[in-house]
Design a protein around this motif. Structure first.
Motif, short mmCIF file in Angstrom:
data_model
loop_
_atom_site.label_atom_id
_atom_site.label_comp_id
_atom_site.label_asym_id
_atom_site.label_seq_id
_atom_site.Cartn_x
_atom_site.Cartn_y
_atom_site.Cartn_z
N GLU A 1 1.26 -1.67 -0.01
CA GLU A 1 -0.06 -0.04 0.04
C GLU A 1 0.91 0.98 -0.08
O GLU A 1 0.11 2.30 -0.71
N GLU A 2 2.28 1.62 0.62
CA GLU A 2 2.60 2.32 0.68
C GLU A 2 3.78 2.40 0.35
O GLU A 2 4.71 3.55 -0.53
N GLY A 3 4.48 1.17 -1.11
CA GLY A 3 4.61 1.28 -1.93
C GLY A 3 5.73 0.83 -1.69
O GLY A 3 7.00 1.45 -2.44
N PHE A 4 6.47 0.26 -0.45
CA PHE A 4 7.37 -0.36 -0.42
C PHE A 4 8.16 -1.98 -1.34
O PHE A 4 7.10 -2.11 -1.46
N SER A 5 9.57 -1.46 -0.80
CA SER A 5 9.77 -3.46 -1.94
C SER A 5 9.55 -4.33 -1.01
O SER A 5 9.27 -4.28 0.45
N PRO A 6 8.70 -5.29 -1.44
CA PRO A 6 8.29 -6.08 -0.59
C PRO A 6 10.30 -6.30 0.70
O PRO A 6 11.26 -6.23 0.25
N GLY A 7 9.65 -6.76 1.86
CA GLY A 7 10.33 -6.98 2.83
C GLY A 7 11.23 -5.44 3.63
O GLY A 7 12.08 -5.92 4.38
N GLN A 8 10.88 -4.40 3.03
CA GLN A 8 11.87 -3.15 3.50
C GLN A 8 11.00 -3.04 5.26
O GLN A 8 11.58 -2.72 5.43
N LEU A 9 9.61 -2.97 4.99
CA LEU A 9 9.08 -2.61 5.78
C LEU A 9 8.98 -3.66 7.12
O LEU A 9 9.70 -3.58 7.86
N SER A 10 9.10 -5.35 6.64
CA SER A 10 9.46 -6.11 8.09
C SER A 10 11.07 -6.42 8.22
O SER A 10 11.14 -6.81 9.61
N GLY A 11 12.03 -5.76 7.25
CA GLY A 11 12.96 -5.78 7.86
C GLY A 11 13.27 -4.88 8.85
O GLY A 11 13.89 -5.04 9.78
N LEU A 12 12.86 -3.74 8.80
CA LEU A 12 13.10 -2.72 10.19
C LEU A 12 12.26 -2.47 10.89
O LEU A 12 13.16 -3.00 12.00
N THR A 13 11.15 -3.34 10.82
CA THR A 13 10.10 -4.07 12.15
C THR A 13 11.42 -5.09 12.60
O THR A 13 12.00 -4.95 14.23
N LYS A 14 11.99 -6.33 11.95
CA LYS A 14 12.50 -7.31 12.63
C LYS A 14 13.65 -6.41 13.77
O LYS A 14 14.13 -6.93 14.65
N LEU A 15 14.70 -5.29 12.21
CA LEU A 15 15.67 -4.94 13.63
C LEU A 15 15.27 -4.72 14.98
O LEU A 15 16.11 -4.34 15.47
N ASN A 16 14.38 -3.07 14.90
CA ASN A 16 13.94 -3.16 16.23
C ASN A 16 13.46 -4.30 17.00
O ASN A 16 13.65 -3.28 18.25
N ILE A 17 12.49 -4.36 16.56
CA ILE A 17 11.96 -5.70 17.63
C ILE A 17 13.77 -6.47 18.37
O ILE A 17 13.72 -6.29 19.78
N GLU A 18 14.72 -6.45 17.77
CA GLU A 18 16.15 -7.41 17.69
C GLU A 18 16.17 -6.01 18.40
O GLU A 18 17.75 -6.71 19.64
#
Length: 273
Positions: free
Chosen positions: A173-190
Protein backbone atom coordinates in the motif's frame (compact mmCIF):
# COMPACT_ATOMS: atom_id res chain seq x y z
CA UNK A 1 12.46 35.19 23.48
CA UNK A 2 10.36 32.77 25.52
CA UNK A 3 10.45 33.39 29.27
CA UNK A 4 9.10 31.35 32.17
CA UNK A 5 7.24 33.21 34.89
CA UNK A 6 7.64 30.41 37.40
CA UNK A 7 9.70 27.28 36.82
CA UNK A 8 8.34 23.90 37.82
CA UNK A 9 9.70 20.41 37.30
CA UNK A 10 7.83 20.27 34.00
CA UNK A 11 9.59 23.30 32.50
CA UNK A 12 12.91 22.16 33.95
CA UNK A 13 12.63 18.82 32.19
CA UNK A 14 11.57 20.54 28.97
CA UNK A 15 14.66 22.77 29.11
CA UNK A 16 16.97 19.82 29.79
CA UNK A 17 15.53 17.95 26.80
CA UNK A 18 15.81 21.04 24.61
CA UNK A 19 19.49 21.32 25.56
CA UNK A 20 19.97 17.61 24.76
CA UNK A 21 21.48 17.06 28.22
CA UNK A 22 21.35 14.03 30.46
CA UNK A 23 20.13 14.48 34.02
CA UNK A 24 23.74 14.21 35.19
CA UNK A 25 25.00 16.91 32.82
CA UNK A 26 22.06 19.21 33.53
CA UNK A 27 22.55 18.87 37.29
CA UNK A 28 26.25 19.59 36.92
CA UNK A 29 25.51 22.64 34.78
CA UNK A 30 23.14 24.01 37.44
CA UNK A 31 25.41 23.04 40.32
CA UNK A 32 22.91 20.74 42.05
CA UNK A 33 22.75 17.04 42.82
CA UNK A 34 21.34 14.63 40.25
CA UNK A 35 18.66 13.57 42.71
CA UNK A 36 17.49 17.19 42.88
CA UNK A 37 16.84 17.33 39.15
CA UNK A 38 15.22 13.88 39.27
CA UNK A 39 12.95 15.06 42.08
CA UNK A 40 11.89 18.12 40.08
CA UNK A 41 11.07 16.05 37.01
CA UNK A 42 9.23 13.36 38.96
CA UNK A 43 7.05 16.04 40.56
CA UNK A 44 6.31 17.74 37.25
CA UNK A 45 4.13 20.84 37.46
CA UNK A 46 3.60 20.23 41.17
CA UNK A 47 7.23 20.91 42.17
CA UNK A 48 8.72 24.41 42.23
CA UNK A 49 12.53 24.81 42.56
CA UNK A 50 13.90 27.24 45.16
CA UNK A 51 14.23 30.96 44.22
CA UNK A 52 17.96 30.72 43.55
CA UNK A 53 17.34 27.80 41.20
CA UNK A 54 14.60 29.77 39.45
CA UNK A 55 17.27 32.35 38.63
CA UNK A 56 19.72 29.66 37.52
CA UNK A 57 17.13 28.19 35.16
CA UNK A 58 16.36 31.66 33.78
CA UNK A 59 20.06 32.17 33.11
CA UNK A 60 20.45 28.76 31.49
CA UNK A 61 17.53 29.43 29.16
CA UNK A 62 18.83 32.90 28.33
CA UNK A 63 22.28 31.59 27.40
CA UNK A 64 21.00 28.55 25.49
CA UNK A 65 21.72 28.30 21.74
CA UNK A 66 18.95 29.59 19.49
CA UNK A 67 18.04 26.09 18.28
CA UNK A 68 17.70 24.86 21.87
CA UNK A 69 15.43 27.80 22.75
CA UNK A 70 13.33 27.02 19.69
CA UNK A 71 12.97 23.41 20.80
CA UNK A 72 12.04 24.59 24.30
CA UNK A 73 9.37 26.95 22.97
CA UNK A 74 7.88 24.32 20.65
CA UNK A 75 7.76 21.72 23.43
CA UNK A 76 6.05 24.14 25.80
CA UNK A 77 3.41 24.89 23.19
CA UNK A 78 2.76 21.20 22.72
CA UNK A 79 2.40 20.67 26.48
CA UNK A 80 -0.16 23.44 27.03
CA UNK A 81 -3.82 22.85 26.00
CA UNK A 82 -5.14 25.05 23.22
CA UNK A 83 -7.98 27.47 24.01
CA UNK A 84 -11.37 25.82 23.60
CA UNK A 85 -12.41 28.43 21.03
CA UNK A 86 -12.04 32.07 20.12
CA UNK A 87 -13.68 34.27 22.78
CA UNK A 88 -16.43 35.43 20.44
CA UNK A 89 -17.41 31.96 19.23
CA UNK A 90 -19.80 30.16 21.60
CA UNK A 91 -19.27 26.39 21.78
CA UNK A 92 -20.85 23.52 23.65
CA UNK A 93 -18.87 21.11 25.80
CA UNK A 94 -19.05 18.53 23.02
CA UNK A 95 -17.14 20.75 20.58
CA UNK A 96 -14.25 21.69 22.86
CA UNK A 97 -10.78 20.31 22.22
CA UNK A 98 -10.78 18.38 25.48
CA UNK A 99 -7.42 16.69 26.01
CA UNK A 100 -5.99 17.35 22.53
CA UNK A 101 -2.99 19.64 23.02
CA UNK A 102 -1.19 19.64 19.65
CA UNK A 103 -1.60 18.57 16.04
CA UNK A 104 1.30 18.10 13.60
CA UNK A 105 0.85 17.70 9.86
CA UNK A 106 3.19 14.70 9.76
CA UNK A 107 5.32 12.48 11.95
CA UNK A 108 8.38 14.23 10.52
CA UNK A 109 7.12 17.61 11.78
CA UNK A 110 6.36 16.08 15.17
CA UNK A 111 9.87 14.61 15.39
CA UNK A 112 11.53 17.95 14.72
CA UNK A 113 9.56 19.59 17.53
CA UNK A 114 9.46 16.94 20.26
CA UNK A 115 12.39 14.63 20.96
CA UNK A 116 12.00 11.01 22.11
CA UNK A 117 13.76 11.99 25.35
CA UNK A 118 11.14 14.68 25.97
CA UNK A 119 8.38 12.14 25.47
CA UNK A 120 9.90 9.10 27.17
CA UNK A 121 12.64 10.35 29.49
CA UNK A 122 11.70 9.72 33.12
CA UNK A 123 8.41 8.01 32.24
CA UNK A 124 7.07 5.42 34.67
CA UNK A 125 4.90 3.56 32.16
CA UNK A 126 5.36 3.33 28.39
CA UNK A 127 2.89 1.50 26.15
CA UNK A 128 3.24 1.51 22.38
CA UNK A 129 1.59 -0.17 19.41
CA UNK A 130 2.35 0.45 15.75
CA UNK A 131 4.37 -0.88 12.86
CA UNK A 132 8.12 -0.60 13.44
CA UNK A 133 8.03 1.74 16.49
CA UNK A 134 11.07 3.66 15.26
CA UNK A 135 10.61 6.37 17.88
CA UNK A 136 11.18 3.81 20.64
CA UNK A 137 13.79 1.59 19.05
CA UNK A 138 15.82 4.08 17.02
CA UNK A 139 15.09 7.43 18.65
CA UNK A 140 15.60 6.33 22.26
CA UNK A 141 19.10 4.97 22.92
CA UNK A 142 19.83 1.64 24.62
CA UNK A 143 21.37 3.48 27.56
CA UNK A 144 18.24 5.61 27.94
CA UNK A 145 16.10 2.48 27.99
CA UNK A 146 18.31 0.96 30.67
CA UNK A 147 18.07 4.12 32.76
CA UNK A 148 14.27 4.16 32.45
CA UNK A 149 13.87 0.48 33.31
CA UNK A 150 16.50 0.43 36.07
CA UNK A 151 14.66 3.34 37.70
CA UNK A 152 11.56 1.14 37.98
CA UNK A 153 9.84 2.12 34.74
CA UNK A 154 7.88 -0.44 32.74
CA UNK A 155 7.24 -0.72 29.01
CA UNK A 156 5.06 -2.75 26.67
CA UNK A 157 5.94 -2.57 22.96
CA UNK A 158 3.66 -4.15 20.35
CA UNK A 159 5.04 -4.43 16.81
CA UNK A 160 3.35 -5.44 13.57
CA UNK A 161 4.53 -9.02 13.03
CA UNK A 162 7.42 -8.87 10.50
CA UNK A 163 6.53 -12.41 9.39
CA UNK A 164 2.78 -11.73 9.07
CA UNK A 165 0.50 -10.83 6.17
CA UNK A 166 -0.52 -7.38 7.49
CA UNK A 167 2.99 -5.93 7.09
CA UNK A 168 3.16 -7.27 3.53
CA UNK A 169 -0.15 -5.55 2.74
CA UNK A 170 1.13 -2.29 4.21
CA UNK A 171 4.37 -2.51 2.21
CA UNK A 172 2.33 -2.84 -0.98
CA UNK A 173 0.00 0.00 0.00
CA UNK A 174 2.84 2.42 0.79
CA UNK A 175 4.84 1.43 -2.29
CA UNK A 176 7.76 -0.19 -0.46
CA UNK A 177 9.74 -3.10 -1.84
CA UNK A 178 8.73 -6.47 -0.35
CA UNK A 179 10.53 -7.02 2.95
CA UNK A 180 11.53 -3.37 3.49
CA UNK A 181 9.16 -2.58 6.37
CA UNK A 182 9.31 -6.09 7.78
CA UNK A 183 13.13 -5.95 7.82
CA UNK A 184 13.12 -2.65 9.70
CA UNK A 185 10.57 -3.98 12.18
CA UNK A 186 12.62 -7.10 12.78
CA UNK A 187 15.71 -4.96 13.41
CA UNK A 188 13.83 -2.80 15.92
CA UNK A 189 12.50 -5.83 17.75
CA UNK A 190 16.01 -7.25 17.98
CA UNK A 191 17.25 -3.90 19.32
CA UNK A 192 14.80 -3.93 22.22
CA UNK A 193 15.33 -7.64 22.85
CA UNK A 194 19.02 -6.85 23.25
CA UNK A 195 18.16 -4.11 25.74
CA UNK A 196 16.06 -6.58 27.70
CA UNK A 197 18.75 -9.25 27.71
CA UNK A 198 21.26 -6.81 29.19
CA UNK A 199 19.02 -5.88 32.10
CA UNK A 200 19.47 -7.45 35.52
CA UNK A 201 17.40 -10.64 35.77
CA UNK A 202 14.92 -9.01 38.12
CA UNK A 203 14.30 -6.16 35.68
CA UNK A 204 13.76 -8.08 32.46
CA UNK A 205 10.03 -8.41 32.95
CA UNK A 206 9.83 -4.60 32.99
CA UNK A 207 10.22 -4.61 29.18
CA UNK A 208 7.53 -6.69 27.48
CA UNK A 209 7.58 -7.22 23.73
CA UNK A 210 4.90 -8.69 21.48
CA UNK A 211 3.75 -8.82 17.86
CA UNK A 212 0.32 -8.73 16.20
CA UNK A 213 -0.91 -9.41 12.67
CA UNK A 214 -3.95 -7.18 12.08
CA UNK A 215 -4.67 -4.39 9.62
CA UNK A 216 -2.71 -1.46 11.03
CA UNK A 217 -4.88 1.49 12.07
CA UNK A 218 -2.89 3.61 14.49
CA UNK A 219 0.59 4.15 15.82
CA UNK A 220 0.05 4.96 19.52
CA UNK A 221 2.61 5.77 22.22
CA UNK A 222 1.33 6.27 25.78
CA UNK A 223 3.97 7.67 28.13
CA UNK A 224 2.37 8.20 31.53
CA UNK A 225 -0.31 10.90 30.97
CA UNK A 226 0.86 11.82 27.46
CA UNK A 227 -0.32 10.11 24.28
CA UNK A 228 1.01 10.47 20.73
CA UNK A 229 -1.32 8.97 18.13
CA UNK A 230 -1.05 8.76 14.37
CA UNK A 231 -3.52 7.16 11.95
CA UNK A 232 -2.32 5.01 9.05
CA UNK A 233 -4.07 6.46 6.03
CA UNK A 234 -4.65 4.61 2.75
CA UNK A 235 -1.77 4.98 0.28
CA UNK A 236 0.01 7.67 2.38
CA UNK A 237 3.25 6.62 4.03
CA UNK A 238 3.25 6.52 7.80
CA UNK A 239 5.71 9.40 8.19
CA UNK A 240 3.38 11.63 6.14
CA UNK A 241 0.26 11.11 8.26
CA UNK A 242 -0.93 13.69 10.83
CA UNK A 243 0.18 13.23 14.43
CA UNK A 244 -1.90 14.12 17.49
CA UNK A 245 -0.63 14.84 21.00
CA UNK A 246 -3.11 14.19 23.81
CA UNK A 247 -2.76 14.74 27.55
CA UNK A 248 -4.96 12.72 29.92
CA UNK A 249 -7.56 14.74 31.81
CA UNK A 250 -8.36 13.19 35.17
CA UNK A 251 -11.74 14.89 35.52
CA UNK A 252 -13.32 13.71 32.26
CA UNK A 253 -13.09 11.18 29.46
CA UNK A 254 -11.77 12.48 26.15
CA UNK A 255 -9.38 11.00 23.56
CA UNK A 256 -6.76 9.54 25.90
CA UNK A 257 -9.01 6.67 27.13
CA UNK A 258 -9.92 5.86 23.52
CA UNK A 259 -6.30 5.34 22.50
CA UNK A 260 -5.55 3.58 25.80
CA UNK A 261 -8.38 1.13 25.13
CA UNK A 262 -7.11 0.64 21.58
CA UNK A 263 -3.66 -0.29 22.90
CA UNK A 264 -5.02 -2.68 25.53
CA UNK A 265 -7.27 -4.45 23.02
CA UNK A 266 -4.38 -4.92 20.59
CA UNK A 267 -2.05 -6.06 23.36
CA UNK A 268 -4.47 -8.78 24.40
CA UNK A 269 -4.50 -10.06 20.80
CA UNK A 270 -0.71 -10.01 20.50
CA UNK A 271 1.83 -12.81 20.75
CA UNK A 272 4.45 -12.39 23.45
CA UNK A 273 8.13 -12.51 22.55
Amino acid sequence: MTTVQRWSGQESRTLRNALRMSIRDFASHLGVAERTVSKWEAGGAGVTPRPEMQSALDTTLGKAPVEARDRFTAALRAAVPFPAAAPDVPVSDATQLGDLVAVFSSRSEFSTQISPDHLLGGAKTVRAVGLSLNLLAQGFADSQWRDLLDAGGRARCLFLDPAGSAVQAREAEEGFSPGQLSGLTKLNIETLMRVRERLAVGRRDHLELAVYDDTIRFNVVLADDLCVAQPYLPVSRGVDSPTFVVRRQKDRSCLYPVFEQFFEAQWQRGRQL
